[in-house]
Motif scaffolding. Sequence first.
Motif, mmCIF file in Angstrom:
data_model
loop_
_atom_site.group_PDB
_atom_site.id
_atom_site.type_symbol
_atom_site.label_atom_id
_atom_site.label_comp_id
_atom_site.label_asym_id
_atom_site.label_seq_id
_atom_site.Cartn_x
_atom_site.Cartn_y
_atom_site.Cartn_z
ATOM 1 N N THR A 67 -7.739 5.543 6.250
ATOM 2 C CA THR A 67 -7.809 4.093 6.158
ATOM 3 C C THR A 67 -9.193 3.590 6.544
ATOM 4 N N ALA A 68 -9.424 2.317 6.293
ATOM 5 C CA ALA A 68 -10.724 1.727 6.595
ATOM 6 C C ALA A 68 -11.061 1.832 8.075
ATOM 7 N N SER A 69 -10.076 1.619 8.945
ATOM 8 C CA SER A 69 -10.344 1.695 10.381
ATOM 9 C C SER A 69 -10.625 3.130 10.809
ATOM 10 N N SER A 83 -4.341 -2.175 -13.293
ATOM 11 C CA SER A 83 -3.679 -1.197 -12.446
ATOM 12 C C SER A 83 -3.320 -1.820 -11.102
ATOM 13 N N ASN A 84 -2.429 -1.162 -10.398
ATOM 14 C CA ASN A 84 -1.959 -1.636 -9.099
ATOM 15 C C ASN A 84 -2.431 -0.705 -7.989
ATOM 16 N N PRO A 85 -2.682 -1.247 -6.811
ATOM 17 C CA PRO A 85 -3.087 -0.404 -5.678
ATOM 18 C C PRO A 85 -1.910 0.366 -5.108
ATOM 19 N N LEU A 86 -2.246 1.434 -4.410
ATOM 20 C CA LEU A 86 -1.226 2.232 -3.746
ATOM 21 C C LEU A 86 -0.694 1.522 -2.510
ATOM 22 N N LEU A 87 0.557 1.752 -2.229
ATOM 23 C CA LEU A 87 1.176 1.263 -1.003
ATOM 24 C C LEU A 87 1.018 2.347 0.061
ATOM 25 N N ILE A 88 0.395 1.998 1.185
ATOM 26 C CA ILE A 88 0.082 2.993 2.213
ATOM 27 C C ILE A 88 0.539 2.514 3.588
ATOM 28 N N VAL A 89 0.621 3.456 4.519
ATOM 29 C CA VAL A 89 0.846 3.147 5.923
ATOM 30 C C VAL A 89 -0.500 3.008 6.619
ATOM 31 N N ASP A 90 -0.639 1.988 7.446
ATOM 32 C CA ASP A 90 -1.848 1.794 8.251
ATOM 33 C C ASP A 90 -1.414 1.605 9.700
ATOM 34 N N GLU A 91 -1.581 2.650 10.492
ATOM 35 C CA GLU A 91 -1.079 2.618 11.864
ATOM 36 C C GLU A 91 -1.901 1.725 12.788
ATOM 37 N N SER A 120 -16.588 -3.248 2.056
ATOM 38 C CA SER A 120 -16.658 -3.393 3.507
ATOM 39 C C SER A 120 -15.414 -2.886 4.225
ATOM 40 N N SER A 121 -14.327 -2.647 3.482
ATOM 41 C CA SER A 121 -13.076 -2.220 4.133
ATOM 42 C C SER A 121 -12.307 -1.276 3.222
ATOM 43 N N ARG A 122 -12.985 -0.266 2.720
ATOM 44 C CA ARG A 122 -12.373 0.629 1.741
ATOM 45 C C ARG A 122 -11.511 1.689 2.410
ATOM 46 N N TYR A 178 16.321 -0.559 7.359
ATOM 47 C CA TYR A 178 15.558 0.478 6.661
ATOM 48 C C TYR A 178 14.244 -0.077 6.122
ATOM 49 N N LEU A 179 14.297 -1.236 5.469
ATOM 50 C CA LEU A 179 13.077 -1.831 4.920
ATOM 51 C C LEU A 179 12.102 -2.197 6.032
ATOM 52 N N GLY A 180 12.632 -2.657 7.149
ATOM 53 C CA GLY A 180 11.756 -2.938 8.281
ATOM 54 C C GLY A 180 11.046 -1.690 8.760
ATOM 55 N N SER A 181 11.761 -0.560 8.776
ATOM 56 C CA SER A 181 11.165 0.686 9.280
ATOM 57 C C SER A 181 10.078 1.215 8.368
ATOM 58 N N ILE A 182 10.201 1.021 7.054
ATOM 59 C CA ILE A 182 9.181 1.587 6.159
ATOM 60 C C ILE A 182 8.032 0.616 5.872
ATOM 61 N N TYR A 183 8.268 -0.694 6.033
ATOM 62 C CA TYR A 183 7.212 -1.660 5.716
ATOM 63 C C TYR A 183 6.553 -2.279 6.948
ATOM 64 N N GLY A 184 6.968 -1.864 8.125
ATOM 65 C CA GLY A 184 6.445 -2.496 9.341
ATOM 66 C C GLY A 184 4.945 -2.351 9.521
ATOM 67 N N GLN A 185 4.384 -1.238 9.045
ATOM 68 C CA GLN A 185 2.932 -1.039 9.104
ATOM 69 C C GLN A 185 2.390 -0.653 7.733
ATOM 70 N N ALA A 186 2.995 -1.200 6.701
ATOM 71 C CA ALA A 186 2.584 -0.900 5.331
ATOM 72 C C ALA A 186 1.672 -1.998 4.790
ATOM 73 N N ARG A 187 0.838 -1.627 3.849
ATOM 74 C CA ARG A 187 -0.004 -2.585 3.123
ATOM 75 C C ARG A 187 -0.495 -1.909 1.851
ATOM 76 N N HIS A 188 -1.103 -2.712 0.993
ATOM 77 C CA HIS A 188 -1.722 -2.141 -0.196
ATOM 78 C C HIS A 188 -3.140 -1.674 0.117
ATOM 79 N N ALA A 189 -3.512 -0.549 -0.487
ATOM 80 C CA ALA A 189 -4.830 0.041 -0.244
ATOM 81 C C ALA A 189 -5.930 -0.875 -0.756
ATOM 82 N N SER A 190 -7.050 -0.825 -0.063
ATOM 83 C CA SER A 190 -8.184 -1.691 -0.398
ATOM 84 C C SER A 190 -9.337 -0.872 -0.962
#
Length: 519
Positions: free
Chosen positions: A411-413, A323-331, A371-373, A355-367
Amino acid sequence: MIKNIKLLLLVSLTFVACSSDDEAVIDQNSSDGLPLTAGTANFSKYVSLGNSLTAGYSDSALFIKGQEGSYPNILSQQFALVGGGEFKIPFMNDNIGGFLLGGAPLPGFGPRLYFNGSGPAQVPGTITTELTNILTGPFNNMGVPGAKSFHLLAPGYGNIANLSLGQANPYFIRFASSPGTSIIADAVAQSPTFFSLWIGNNDVLGYATSGGTGVNQTGNLNPATYGSNDITDPNVFASVYSGLVTQLTANGAKGVVANIPYVTSVPFFTTVPTNPIPGLPPASAGQLNQLFGGINGALAGAGLPPRFVTLVSDDGNSATVESNPLLIVDESLPNISVQIANALTPLLGATTAGYLGSIYGQARHASNNISSRDYILLTARGVIATTQAGAPSPFNTVGVSYPMQDNTTLTASETLEVKTATDAYNATILALATSNDLAFVDANAALTQVANGGISGNGYTLISTYVTGGAFSLDGVHPSPRGYALIANKFIEAINLKYGSNFKGVSFANYSILYPAVL
């Protein structure tokens, strides 16, 4: 390009085994086989203070049957066996839940949920609890759903004139002794000989259940400036809690206090996995991996850690597919929108690159690392793999190629912020319990155990699994009937230990794991 994604969000739930929903039968034998004794406590006038957990809130509503199954009401039935007096509850008008205001439903309140065989649904029926019909007290159960610690001290928290200002609570409006009174004032006015206090959950819960959309107010000592989803400053909490205990014990009353469970022990945060996306079509996986790999490379060049993993594909020939992790925003991440747009402009043109810069600028895959769930909210189930309106294909599948927004994920933080505040609150509660010689319930330890293997008794094991685990109701936060029985027994254990009483507690067998549609 990214089509027909089948999510592995939840195992199909086809049945729920519920025990009888009859009233609990209190076992009048003591825990040690000796005649029942109150020990050094006097239970003749018991008053309970707190929030929804004290009121008996369950399945996203407050209703009569839930109030009857509240842990303070269960305690009062035990106390009655050794001279405890009447325990008066400000009952709602029905088993539907919710409010009417001038005959019209009050938005955001009720009806309650029930399990319809495949998932949670609102019960049919008519809301009949009119907010303007004020009850005559005093009431022993002073639990007020939605109350934060400082709300217990707030004059006017039961004034209907303050409702539209967000400075009053509809539950307290119904049973406040006067518009200008406070919860603690109405409690102390009854001269309790024994009290229970479980408050502070909402001081972090709104922040957590909103996905961290509020503000961590640590350092701000003025709760009048807080929003509904903010984290209460630990020093404010300590001052408030100390004031509450001082007032409650001023006339020699004994009592029991409970600490705050970690929010991550409840199914609202643990039901939806961080990686529910099955293997993608090879072309889709290849396109996204090329894009995300390029961003990772740019991050490395800037001395920043990678944000994306390599997505797995499914060509239909493999017996097992990861399976693949979710793509999320992490501010909390540095915003690299401009850098992404600049890098992609020569390849895709300024509009698409921007457009891609605006949606992926603070995006990452969920962990899912211990220690960082990250925690995906229960309410996010309805948006995963939906199509984001206005977003161009193939960058429009929520959680896959379009990031899930801040209000869907803790998010983890953000989790660390909640844990830090909770630990500070709990240190205050334990210190004041010790210095005032009060019974202490480690509710945090108990619910952590429920979330990690469960707690067994009377032939049943209560775990935190959503719907079927037996400990939590369908809102994923508040206990089920059997969960409240567990909480009551933990209070009883603490009371017995501190005051030398010998209550046996109640049997899980007499409490169902969920309320049915019809009560």
